[in-house]
Write a protein that holds these residues in place. Structure first.
Motif, PDB file in Angstrom:
ATOM      1  N   PHE A  30      10.266   5.417   7.736  1.00  0.00           N
ATOM      2  CA  PHE A  30      10.640   5.221   9.084  1.00  0.00           C
ATOM      3  C   PHE A  30      12.122   4.773   9.420  1.00  0.00           C
ATOM      4  O   PHE A  30      13.010   5.370  10.232  1.00  0.00           O
ATOM      5  CB  PHE A  30       9.757   4.129   9.820  1.00  0.00           C
ATOM      6  CG  PHE A  30       8.465   4.131   9.487  1.00  0.00           C
ATOM      7  CD1 PHE A  30       7.565   5.320   9.585  1.00  0.00           C
ATOM      8  CD2 PHE A  30       7.685   3.435   9.054  1.00  0.00           C
ATOM      9  CE1 PHE A  30       6.298   5.516   9.441  1.00  0.00           C
ATOM     10  CE2 PHE A  30       6.451   3.194   8.615  1.00  0.00           C
ATOM     11  CZ  PHE A  30       5.822   4.408   8.951  1.00  0.00           C
ATOM     12  N   ASN A  31      12.371   3.801   8.241  1.00  0.00           N
ATOM     13  CA  ASN A  31      13.957   3.510   8.174  1.00  0.00           C
ATOM     14  C   ASN A  31      14.420   2.829   9.661  1.00  0.00           C
ATOM     15  O   ASN A  31      15.395   3.533  10.296  1.00  0.00           O
ATOM     16  CB  ASN A  31      14.838   4.669   8.212  1.00  0.00           C
ATOM     17  CG  ASN A  31      15.198   4.662   6.618  1.00  0.00           C
ATOM     18  OD1 ASN A  31      14.844   3.715   5.820  1.00  0.00           O
ATOM     19  ND2 ASN A  31      16.008   5.816   6.203  1.00  0.00           N
ATOM     20  N   LEU A  37       6.096  -3.675  14.520  1.00  0.00           N
ATOM     21  CA  LEU A  37       5.011  -2.708  14.862  1.00  0.00           C
ATOM     22  C   LEU A  37       4.289  -2.015  14.019  1.00  0.00           C
ATOM     23  O   LEU A  37       4.623  -2.268  12.712  1.00  0.00           O
ATOM     24  CB  LEU A  37       5.988  -1.623  15.446  1.00  0.00           C
ATOM     25  CG  LEU A  37       6.965  -1.735  16.736  1.00  0.00           C
ATOM     26  CD1 LEU A  37       7.930  -0.622  17.045  1.00  0.00           C
ATOM     27  CD2 LEU A  37       5.958  -2.068  17.846  1.00  0.00           C
ATOM     28  N   SER A  38       3.205  -1.245  14.170  1.00  0.00           N
ATOM     29  CA  SER A  38       2.295  -0.692  13.276  1.00  0.00           C
ATOM     30  C   SER A  38       3.071   0.366  12.803  1.00  0.00           C
ATOM     31  O   SER A  38       4.015   0.828  13.447  1.00  0.00           O
ATOM     32  CB  SER A  38       1.029  -0.374  13.931  1.00  0.00           C
ATOM     33  OG  SER A  38       1.035   0.538  14.913  1.00  0.00           O
ATOM     34  N   GLY A  39       2.462   0.960  11.520  1.00  0.00           N
ATOM     35  CA  GLY A  39       3.094   2.244  10.990  1.00  0.00           C
ATOM     36  C   GLY A  39       3.225   3.295  12.000  1.00  0.00           C
ATOM     37  O   GLY A  39       4.156   3.872  12.084  1.00  0.00           O
ATOM     38  N   GLY A  40       2.103   3.686  12.782  1.00  0.00           N
ATOM     39  CA  GLY A  40       2.092   4.678  13.856  1.00  0.00           C
ATOM     40  C   GLY A  40       3.005   4.306  14.697  1.00  0.00           C
ATOM     41  O   GLY A  40       3.903   5.267  15.118  1.00  0.00           O
ATOM     42  N   GLU A  41       3.220   3.295  15.312  1.00  0.00           N
ATOM     43  CA  GLU A  41       4.190   2.929  16.210  1.00  0.00           C
ATOM     44  C   GLU A  41       5.648   3.024  15.584  1.00  0.00           C
ATOM     45  O   GLU A  41       6.531   3.555  16.498  1.00  0.00           O
ATOM     46  CB  GLU A  41       3.950   1.512  17.011  1.00  0.00           C
ATOM     47  CG  GLU A  41       2.767   1.376  17.784  1.00  0.00           C
ATOM     48  CD  GLU A  41       2.318  -0.322  17.743  1.00  0.00           C
ATOM     49  OE1 GLU A  41       1.759  -0.413  18.760  1.00  0.00           O
ATOM     50  OE2 GLU A  41       2.780  -1.064  16.701  1.00  0.00           O
ATOM     51  N   GLU A  66       8.915  13.976   4.487  1.00  0.00           N
ATOM     52  CA  GLU A  66       7.531  13.246   4.409  1.00  0.00           C
ATOM     53  C   GLU A  66       7.070  12.436   5.591  1.00  0.00           C
ATOM     54  O   GLU A  66       7.009  11.264   5.301  1.00  0.00           O
ATOM     55  CB  GLU A  66       7.633  12.468   3.163  1.00  0.00           C
ATOM     56  CG  GLU A  66       8.239  13.036   1.902  1.00  0.00           C
ATOM     57  CD  GLU A  66       7.103  13.712   0.957  1.00  0.00           C
ATOM     58  OE1 GLU A  66       6.465  13.845   1.396  1.00  0.00           O
ATOM     59  OE2 GLU A  66       7.697  14.191  -0.179  1.00  0.00           O
ATOM     60  N   PRO A  67       6.772  12.936   6.675  1.00  0.00           N
ATOM     61  CA  PRO A  67       6.657  12.215   7.909  1.00  0.00           C
ATOM     62  C   PRO A  67       5.394  11.358   8.018  1.00  0.00           C
ATOM     63  O   PRO A  67       5.227  10.293   8.621  1.00  0.00           O
ATOM     64  CB  PRO A  67       6.575  13.020   9.025  1.00  0.00           C
ATOM     65  CG  PRO A  67       6.500  14.621   8.599  1.00  0.00           C
ATOM     66  CD  PRO A  67       6.868  14.366   7.162  1.00  0.00           C
ATOM     67  N   THR A  68       4.476  12.044   7.180  1.00  0.00           N
ATOM     68  CA  THR A  68       3.013  11.228   7.277  1.00  0.00           C
ATOM     69  C   THR A  68       2.653  10.473   5.806  1.00  0.00           C
ATOM     70  O   THR A  68       1.646   9.851   5.782  1.00  0.00           O
ATOM     71  CB  THR A  68       2.231  12.262   7.501  1.00  0.00           C
ATOM     72  OG1 THR A  68       2.059  13.261   6.388  1.00  0.00           O
ATOM     73  CG2 THR A  68       2.275  13.097   8.869  1.00  0.00           C
ATOM     74  N   ALA A  69       3.713  10.325   5.201  1.00  0.00           N
ATOM     75  CA  ALA A  69       3.518   9.671   4.025  1.00  0.00           C
ATOM     76  C   ALA A  69       2.865   8.229   3.881  1.00  0.00           C
ATOM     77  O   ALA A  69       2.161   7.974   3.021  1.00  0.00           O
ATOM     78  CB  ALA A  69       4.640   9.773   2.948  1.00  0.00           C
ATOM     79  N   ASN A  70       3.366   7.605   4.957  1.00  0.00           N
ATOM     80  CA  ASN A  70       3.011   6.284   5.047  1.00  0.00           C
ATOM     81  C   ASN A  70       1.916   5.938   6.418  1.00  0.00           C
ATOM     82  O   ASN A  70       2.109   5.061   6.991  1.00  0.00           O
ATOM     83  CB  ASN A  70       4.376   5.225   5.313  1.00  0.00           C
ATOM     84  CG  ASN A  70       5.189   5.299   4.231  1.00  0.00           C
ATOM     85  OD1 ASN A  70       4.453   5.132   2.946  1.00  0.00           O
ATOM     86  ND2 ASN A  70       6.348   5.422   4.214  1.00  0.00           N
ATOM     87  N   LEU A  71       1.335   7.087   6.740  1.00  0.00           N
ATOM     88  CA  LEU A  71       0.659   6.836   7.768  1.00  0.00           C
ATOM     89  C   LEU A  71      -1.030   7.377   7.351  1.00  0.00           C
ATOM     90  O   LEU A  71      -1.168   8.087   6.498  1.00  0.00           O
ATOM     91  CB  LEU A  71       0.971   7.945   8.739  1.00  0.00           C
ATOM     92  CG  LEU A  71       2.427   7.781   9.471  1.00  0.00           C
ATOM     93  CD1 LEU A  71       2.705   8.883  10.997  1.00  0.00           C
ATOM     94  CD2 LEU A  71       2.546   6.590  10.182  1.00  0.00           C
TER      95      LEU A  71
END
Ligand SMILES: Nc1ncnc2c1ncn2[C@@H]1O[C@H](COP(=O)(O)OP(=O)(O)OP(=O)(O)O)[C@@H](O)[C@H]1O
Ligand SMILES: [Mg+2]
Lengths: 234, 392, 322
Positions: free
Chosen positions: A97-98, A147-151, A172-177
């Motif tokens: 996310f950064n 915020l949550s991961g998705g937010e 890797e946009p979904t690696a942490n979702l």
């Protein structure tokens, strides 16, 4: 070079030197991406996806070879220009996310616009519509850290969109979702594709294998592109 | 400001990093405070000195024999009076009188109360004294320090002097001089000229020196030349000579402090360099991310520049402000002793506030130039962080 | 040690100059490295490192310029206050002529500021291009500036180390005055012709600038500064002092005249600098510099208005000229 190509990569090599050790991370890459295309770079960890994406986005420089964006070589641009290029043409979505955790969502989204010397009103307006596009307007004034991961991911998308770039690069946009949020992300990606953005996603998430709107899946292996599965333009 | 996204972001960042800035501001404050206090005190003293020196007579005529000052014959006065453009010719008798213990001494000044005084401060003092009453007996006017000393040694009413001829001379304390004159008159005793001559064992045709004024500045050089040629062992001192001597003395004292300060500055620079070079990996990521989002090296430099200037200016205003309070409102306890110490009687003077461009700009330059120079390279190093840092 | 070197302001000044010199030395070494190793076409790590280091040079030079500018004002101010210590000196004019280094130092300072400003203009342009087209010119310019600053720093110490506090000096009345009846003006001009030249050149500067005649603008500008300097010292200055015999470029920097000298000389020099820089950039590098030129014209106009204003106000108040 095709007329419609937005990114052209020719004979790209990248190696890192650490002491006497020379590790070749990217080997002889040739790739052409057309305007409006959505491309999935697939490969195992360490295959060089992030490195390739960085070079496309002007965050890193090749060791040799050429990267043309809209017909102009970006690999030897002086800092002022490459930074301008990043700000104008590239929307970046990072693996972690950064976000700046101490700032609010609005302030985070504002950051890419600051060097452009716009007035506060213009900035506010752009930030606002970008947050809306990423479907996160309701959390505009929340601190990013809470915020949550998705937010967080949606704030990151809003930030990538705020200067209306032609190219969106996702690492890797979904690696942490979780799965739900990953699907939501893919949905937004679909919208961006419809808006005509050129999208490059680097991932090893199997969810992207069945992406309905992806034009091509380009497998990467040990720093090389190994063929590509074209799904044809829809 | 409110309308600029850049300054908005700057303040947010500044607030976030406030812990780091606080440390730097705190060190800066200590240094600025010390430096400003020293400079404030020394310039205030210098100012007061200049004020008092303005009261001094324009010219002093002395006699030098074998390199030593000896008494001047009073007949020289008559010759001076003949010169055109000279006014208020006054004979003075003065010298140090050592108190019993031999540690402390008074400055005894004998003046001819019937003459018009060339010393402006004496003139004002005398205007307030009932001369008739004063001259009736053996009376003296004393400075604040003398009065204090006498009181604490159980001589509240007067003092008995021992003359070189072995006789005792009892003198009454007539009045204490006003406090404002303490910088020069602190250890001073003013008596009629004959009394002073008696205390020092001089005869009536001798005085310590002769003073006079020359109202027209353009005549000074002229008069100086003329008088110098009177007598081979005559020496003329002008007020400007004294002024310069004091100027040098205080520049010298301030200069010594500045050199001590230079050593402090070097330490300060090293600390700052250390502190700014200690770039946490989180900050590298932070800047790398800004760069990845389209900030150029120039943009980051600008951000860091404003950040540094905010620290510099906040510390400067606070440091100088605190020093001002300490010196001019609180009267600089402790530190004043270093400047006024060495005087042989306890001295009470008020520090007059003096604040000018010279002092303020000196403080600013000697603080800000080393400061910014120390952080320049660390700041550049962080500004050129690779944008790919954000991808890791 | 002499009491001059121990005066607060001199210590502060010399310390600042030394620190700046230290920074410039770093920038100088980097610049040499750049000049030797620069290869813009290369993708080597070394080339990227050099490009990053060029930013350090830029940062240092920007800082040095700002501080040198402040230090020039501080220098004049310090010298002015030293006039108490130097016998015979009533203002900075006496102190600056206390030895042979003073005037040289002042000229060096003015020159260095000009070249630093020029460097920054070139640098700005260079960064905006896509291949650092001017980096060689810019680097060599800096090398020369560095050498001049090295000399300047040496002269700094030589000057303050050699001010004699016992030997009386001449001050403005003798240095600039017309005591012996000799004409101090160049080329045997008289005041009337000087003034005509002053206004004519001003018009020439404005006209050539507005009609974009670059070479004539530069020539007119150079002539104008020259004439303007003498006009202020020998004519307009007397109206600032309201004394026909007072000819001095320095006294007007004092408090008695509300520090107006800083404004007068500041407007003249900064205006001239910007004008010259716009010309150099346009003639030598074929770059449009309209903004600098316009600011230059504005400053020069302020300067002329200010000078004329002093005469006009004096005339309105007293009904006569000096
Ligand atoms: N700065 C560097 N120095 C040396 N080696 C590096 C550097 N950056 C990356 N590498 C190496 O390059 C190779 C490719 O890295 P990259 O991050 O591109 O892989 P990736 O495909 O993104 O992997 P992942 O899926 O784990 O993110 C790795 O072997 C890595 O160790
Ligand atoms: Mg990766």
């Amino acid at each position: 070079m095709t007329e419609n190509a937005i990114i052209t990569i020719e004979n790209l090599n990248k190696h890192f030197k650490s002491g006497d050790l020379l590790s070749k991370v990217l080997k002889d890459i040739n790739l052409e991406i057309e305007r409006g295309e959505c491309i999935v770079l697939k490969g195992v960890s360490g295959s060089g996806k992030t490195t390739l994406l960085s070079i496309m986005g002007g965050l890193d420089r090749p060791s040799s070879g050429k990267v043309l964006v809209e017909g102009e070589s970006i690999s030897k641009l002086p800092d002022l220009h490459i930074s301008h290029f990043r700000a104008q043409k590239i929307g970046m979505i990072f693996q972690h996310f950064n976000l700046f955790d101490h700032l609010t969502a609005t302030e985070n989204v504002m950051i890419p616009l600051i060097p452009a010397r716009l007035s506060m009103d213009e900035v506010d307006q752009k930030v606002h519509s970008s947050l809306k596009l990423a479907n996160i307007s309701h959390k505009a004034e929340s601190t990013a850290g809470r915020l949550s991961g998705g937010e967080k991911q949606r704030v990151a998308i809003a930030r990538a969109l705020v200067s209306d770039p032609a190219i969106i690069l996702c690492d890797e946009p979904t690696a942490n979702l979780d799965r739900d949020n990953s699907l939501k992300f893919i949905e937004i990606l679909g919208q961006l594709h419809e808006m005509g953005k050129t999208i490059v996603v680097a991932t090893h998430d199997p969810l992207f294998d069945t992406l309905s709107f992806a034009n091509r899946v380009v497998p990467m292996e040990d720093g090389s592109l190994v063929g590509s599965i074209s799904k044809g333009l829809q | 400001m409110r309308n600029s996204p850049f300054f908005h972001f700057l303040t947010l960042e500044f607030f976030k990093e406030r812990k780091k800035h606080m440390g730097v501001i705190a060190i800066s404050l200590v240094i600025l405070f010390l430096l400003s206090s020293v400079l404030f005190i020394s310039s205030s003293i210098r100012y007061s000195l200049e004020q008092t020196l303005d009261q001094e007579p324009d010219f002093v005529v002395q006699r030098i024999q074998g390199g030593e000052r000896v008494s001047v014959p009073t007949e020289w006065m008559d010759r001076l009076l003949e010169i055109h453009g000279i006014s208020s010719v006054t004979a003075r008798v003065y010298g140090r009188y050592f108190f019993k213990s031999k540690e402390k001494s008074f400055l005894i000044v004998g003046v001819d109360f019937m003459d018009e005084q060339s010393h402006k401060a004496l003139r004002t003092i005398m205007d307030e004294v009932d001369l008739r009453e004063f001259l009736k007996g053996d009376n003296m006017l004393v400075g604040g320090g003398v009065s204090h000393y006498l009181k604490s040694h159980f001589y509240p009413k007067g003092y008995t002097f021992l003359t070189p001829k072995g006789a005792f001379k009892k003198v009454h304390l007539f009045k204490v001089l006003p406090r404002e004159s303490n910088l020069i008159a602190n250890d001073m005793i003013i008596v009629p000229i004959e009394l002073a001559q008696e205390i020092f064992g001089m005869n009536e045709e001798e005085v310590s020196d002769i003073t006079f004024n020359v109202p027209n500045d353009d005549e000074w050089a002229n008069v100086e030349d003329k008088i110098s040629s009177f007598h081979y062992d005559l020496r003329v001192i002008t007020k400007n000579d004294i002024k310069k001597a004091y100027e040098n003395l205080y520049n010298y004292k301030g200069g010594i402090f500045l050199i001590l300060f230079l050593i402090t500055i070097v330490t300060f620079v090293l600390i700052l360099y250390q502190r700014y070079s200690m770039v946490y990996s989180s900050e590298r990521r932070h800047i790398g991310l800004l760069r990845a989002l389209g900030w150029s090296i120039n943009d980051v430099l600008k951000l860091k520049f404003f950040e540094t200037m905010m620290v510099v200016i906040v510390a400067y205003i606070l440091g100088v402000g605190l020093a001002y309070l300490y010196v001019f409102v609180l009267g600089a306890p402790l530190l004043r002793e270093i400047f006024l110490g060495g005087a042989n009687l306890h001295n009470v003077i008020t520090l007059v506030p003096v604040l000018n461009f010279g002092i303020l700009s000196s403080i600013f330059l000697i603080y800000a130039v080393p400061f910014v120079s120390a952080v320049l390279i660390p700041v550049w190093k962080i500004a050129v962080t690779d944008p790919k840092e954000a991808m890791l | 040690m002499s009491e001059i070197l121990l005066s607060n302001q001199v210590i502060v000044y010399l310390l600042s100059e030394s620190i700046l010199f230290g920074l410039l030395l770093i920038a100088f070494i980097i610049t040499l490295e750049i000049l030797i190793k620069w290869d813009f076409g290369s993708y080597s790590e070394q080339q990227f490192r050099l490009e990053r280091r060029a930013y350090l040079v830029m940062t240092i030079l920007l800082f040095v310029f700002v501080v040198k500018f402040l230090l020039l004002i501080y220098f004049v101010f310090a010298i002015d206050s030293l006039s108490l210590l130097v016998p015979g000196a009533m203002c900075a004019a006496g102190v600056i002529s206390a030895n042979d280094y003073g005037m040289l130092l002042l000229l060096l300072k003015l020159l260095i500021l000009f070249f630093l400003l020029l460097w920054m203009a070139i640098n700005r342009y260079d960064l905006q291009a896509k291949n650092y087209p001017l980096f060689r010119i810019k680097s060599w310019l800096f090398v020369s500036i560095f050498l001049v600053i090295a000399i300047e720093t040496g002269v700094d110490f030589a000057y303050f180390g050699h001010i004699d506090t016992l030997e009386p000096v001449n001050c403005c009345s003798t240095l600039y005055g017309q005591l012996e009846g000799a004409n101090p003006l160049p080329f045997g001009l008289n005041t009337m012709i000087l003034l005509i030249l002053f206004y004519l050149l001003y018009v020439a500067v404005m006209a050539s600038a507005l009609s974009s005649q670059r070479v004539s603008f530069m020539v007119a500008l150079l002539l104008f500064v020259f004439i303007a300097y003498y006009s202020v010292v020998y004519f307009f200055g007397t109206y600032i002092y309201e004394l026909p015999t007072h000819n001095c470029p320095f006294c007007m920097l004092q408090k008695e005249y509300y520090y107006v000298g800083y404004l007068v000389w500041g407007a003249l020099f900064v205006g001239t600098y910007l004008g010259l820089i716009s010309s150099v950039m346009e003639i030598g590098l074929k770059v449009e510099r309209n903004r600098e030129r316009m600011v230059a014209l504005a400053l020069l106009s302020i300067f002329v208005l200010l000078c004329t204003g002093f005469v006009a106000i004096y005339y309105l108040r007293n009904g006569v000229f000096l």
